[in-house]
Design a protein around this motif. Structure first.
Motif, mmCIF file in Angstrom:
data_model
loop_
_atom_site.group_PDB
_atom_site.id
_atom_site.type_symbol
_atom_site.label_atom_id
_atom_site.label_comp_id
_atom_site.label_asym_id
_atom_site.label_seq_id
_atom_site.Cartn_x
_atom_site.Cartn_y
_atom_site.Cartn_z
ATOM 1 N N LYS A 184 14.307 -53.182 -87.556
ATOM 2 C CA LYS A 184 15.288 -54.252 -87.697
ATOM 3 C C LYS A 184 16.702 -53.676 -87.794
ATOM 4 N N ASP A 242 13.219 -61.117 -82.187
ATOM 5 C CA ASP A 242 12.736 -61.848 -83.359
ATOM 6 C C ASP A 242 11.260 -62.217 -83.234
ATOM 7 N N ALA A 243 10.827 -62.575 -82.020
ATOM 8 C CA ALA A 243 9.424 -62.938 -81.823
ATOM 9 C C ALA A 243 8.512 -61.751 -82.107
ATOM 10 N N PHE A 275 9.119 -59.240 -84.247
ATOM 11 C CA PHE A 275 9.047 -59.047 -85.698
ATOM 12 C C PHE A 275 8.176 -60.112 -86.354
ATOM 13 N N ASP A 276 8.292 -61.361 -85.913
ATOM 14 C CA ASP A 276 7.482 -62.443 -86.482
ATOM 15 C C ASP A 276 5.995 -62.173 -86.263
ATOM 16 N N GLU A 277 5.662 -61.705 -85.075
ATOM 17 C CA GLU A 277 4.249 -61.445 -84.776
ATOM 18 C C GLU A 277 3.706 -60.317 -85.642
ATOM 19 N N GLU A 327 4.805 -59.334 -88.605
ATOM 20 C CA GLU A 327 4.700 -59.794 -89.992
ATOM 21 C C GLU A 327 3.500 -60.718 -90.185
ATOM 22 N N HIS A 328 3.206 -61.531 -89.169
ATOM 23 C CA HIS A 328 2.024 -62.396 -89.262
ATOM 24 C C HIS A 328 0.756 -61.558 -89.326
ATOM 25 N N SER A 332 0.356 -59.858 -92.627
ATOM 26 C CA SER A 332 -0.052 -60.808 -93.658
ATOM 27 C C SER A 332 -1.546 -61.084 -93.589
#
Length: 506
Positions: free
Chosen positions: A126, A157-158, A160-162, A164-165, A168
């Motif tokens: 990031k 951003d997509a 990083f979102d993936e 992090e998902h 999790s």
């Protein structure tokens, strides 16, 4: 992903080791002084700079100009360049901190360690992407522009979102759900980790549920064997996921490792530039010419290692060698001949590595290799005389040399008598010139120098260390043919006279 900051289409590789002739070049040109100024205490910068300098002679003009453009960008944006280098180091340091040793032999350990490492890498990515967002417009070189644009495209951003998902989900807060089937001998096979069930059912559904949806069993608190068996079943299901995540982290780490390696060259150049600028020593981007043209001219060329050692700017030389393949350098001792010879070799290596050079201006054709043949002081390691040792080193050079190379001689073949040394030097020089090899030769052998002036005057340029009538040195070289004196009276005056008074006793 590739950084492509040293080559436009491939990664940069460190030299595994120096060839014997390269070790001679390193010592004779005092490269360690230059490397120390570039690297300081950073071992990676030192290794990368050494590899870039010593392996630069295979670069073509396109690669040199490609690196020059990147270096210009780095010089305009030194803080950003150093930030990228620092962040790549943070990522690689994270690998060491999150290495779990023996526990990395088990899928659960691999998964846990990889998750922590990936979380750390995510923060570094990031920060790197933020640099690309803020500073892309400040860079114009093909190398840096492509790198920063790739960072924006790959780490959006997509992305990083993936990540992090997935991280999790892999925390497995609801336990491990896996499937398997019976194989031969009723052994379990085909273990696959499954996505956990959705949220727990509503309280009414739980109340009316008749029983568990599958067969279950429980292990007693002190059943170590059962716990071990259950752990093995769990690891079977985690194995594929753990390996996949570990490979993903290695992929990102490999990118950061190459990014840091290639940025190390430019950070080293920035360090050297700042050191020389503090001394008031000029720098210039050279103009590389076509190999084999023997076109060389320079303005204010000086020895950067001498400047660094003395802590001040030093005298430079301005010469137009033209198309001559041989430069003969004669004159009094302590007149700047050896420093000039080093400045030639260093400038050639620095130019072909893509760096600036220590001069106001510099133009030269590309060389296939650079060799040095300097006189050696006799020491205990020698198994024969100095002249035999010189001939052995010359033989090693001949075995490795090829057309369009450069050889720098510093008082070579002077360890025997003048007549024999002059004849050997003459034959060596003529043989090299006949194979399209550029030669710079510092010598006190008048018979040799005078013979070259007589027989090869059109092919050679003659420089002499300037000496004023009072014996003082200007440390500049001037166009002049050799003289039949070594100015021994200067040495006599230095040793035996102090302020014009005889200091000897009898």
């Amino acid at each position: 992903m590739k950084a492509c900051l040293m080559h436009h289409d491939r990664d940069f590789e460190l030299l595994p080791a120096l060839a014997p002739y390269q070790s001679d070049v390193r010592g004779d040109l005092e490269l360690d002084t230059l490397l120390d100024a570039m690297a300081g205490d950073d071992e990676l910068i030192c290794n990368v700079a050494l590899s870039a300098l010593m392996d630069s002679l295979g670069n073509d003009g396109g690669t040199i100009l490609y690196r020059q453009a990147i270096l210009r960008d780095a010089m305009r944006n030194p803080a950003v360049t150093r930030d990228l280098y620092r962040l790549a180091g943070v990522a690689l340091e994270g690998k060491r901190k999150h290495y779990f040793g023996v526990f990395m032999n088990y899928p659960s350990g691999i998964l846990h360690g990889s998750m922590e490492l990936m979380q750390m890498l995510l923060e570094v990515l990031k920060a790197v992407r933020q640099i690309a967002d803020l500073h892309l417009g400040a860079f114009s070189s093909a190398g840096f522009s492509s790198l920063l644009a790739m960072l924006q495209a790959e780490f959006g951003d997509a992305y990083f979102d993936e990540i992090e998902h997935h991280l999790s989900v892999l925390k497995l807060k609801s336990g491990v759900l896996e499937s398997a089937r019976l194989g031969q001998g009723n052994d379990g096979t085909g273990y696959v980790l499954r996505l956990p069930r959705d949220t727990r059912p509503a309280w009414l559904a739980r109340l009316l549920r008749r029983g568990p949806p599958a067969y279950t069993f429980r292990i007693a608190d002190r059943d170590e064997t059962g716990a071990r068996a259950l752990s093995q079943l769990r690891d079977q299901g985690l194995n594929l996921v753990a390996n996949a995540l570990a490979q993903s982290t290695e992929h990102i780490l490999n990118f950061f490792e190459m990014l840091r390696t290639e940025l190390a060259f430019y950070v080293g150049c920035l360090n050297l530039r700042e050191r020389l600028a503090a001394l008031g020593a000029p720098l210039a981007f050279p103009v590389p010419g076509e190999a084999g043209r023997h076109a060389q001219r320079f303005d204010g060329l000086y020895d950067p290692c001498l400047a660094l050692q003395m802590g001040r700017s030093v005298v430079g030389n301005t010469v137009d060698v033209g198309s001559r393949a041989l430069v003969m350098i004669t004159g009094a001792n302590q007149g700047g001949k050896s420093s000039f010879l080093r400045s030639i070799g260093l400038a050639q290596l620095m130019m072909q590595s893509g760096m600036f050079v220590a001069a106001n201006a510099f133009t030269a054709d590309l060389c296939s290799s650079v060799f040095t043949h300097y006189k050696r002081e006799e020491d205990n390691t020698m198994t024969s005389g100095k002249f035999d040792e010189e001939l052995r080193r010359m033989s090693r050079i001949v075995d490795a040399i090829r057309p369009n190379a450069m050889v720098l001689f510093n008082e070579s073949f002077a360890s025997t008598n003048e007549r024999e040394g002059s004849e050997v030097a003459r034959q060596v020089v003529k043989a090299l010139l006949s194979h399209d090899i550029k030669v710079y030769f510092v010598t006190h052998l008048y018979d040799f120098a005078h013979g070259i002036a007589t027989s090869l005057s059109d092919a050679a340029l003659f420089l002499r260390a300037e000496r004023r009538p009072d014996g003082s040195r200007t440390f500049r070289l001037v166009l002049a043919e050799p003289l039949d004196t070594s100015y021994g009276e200067d040495l006599y005056r230095e040793v035996f006279l102090v302020d014009g008074v005889n200091s000897g006793q009898g």
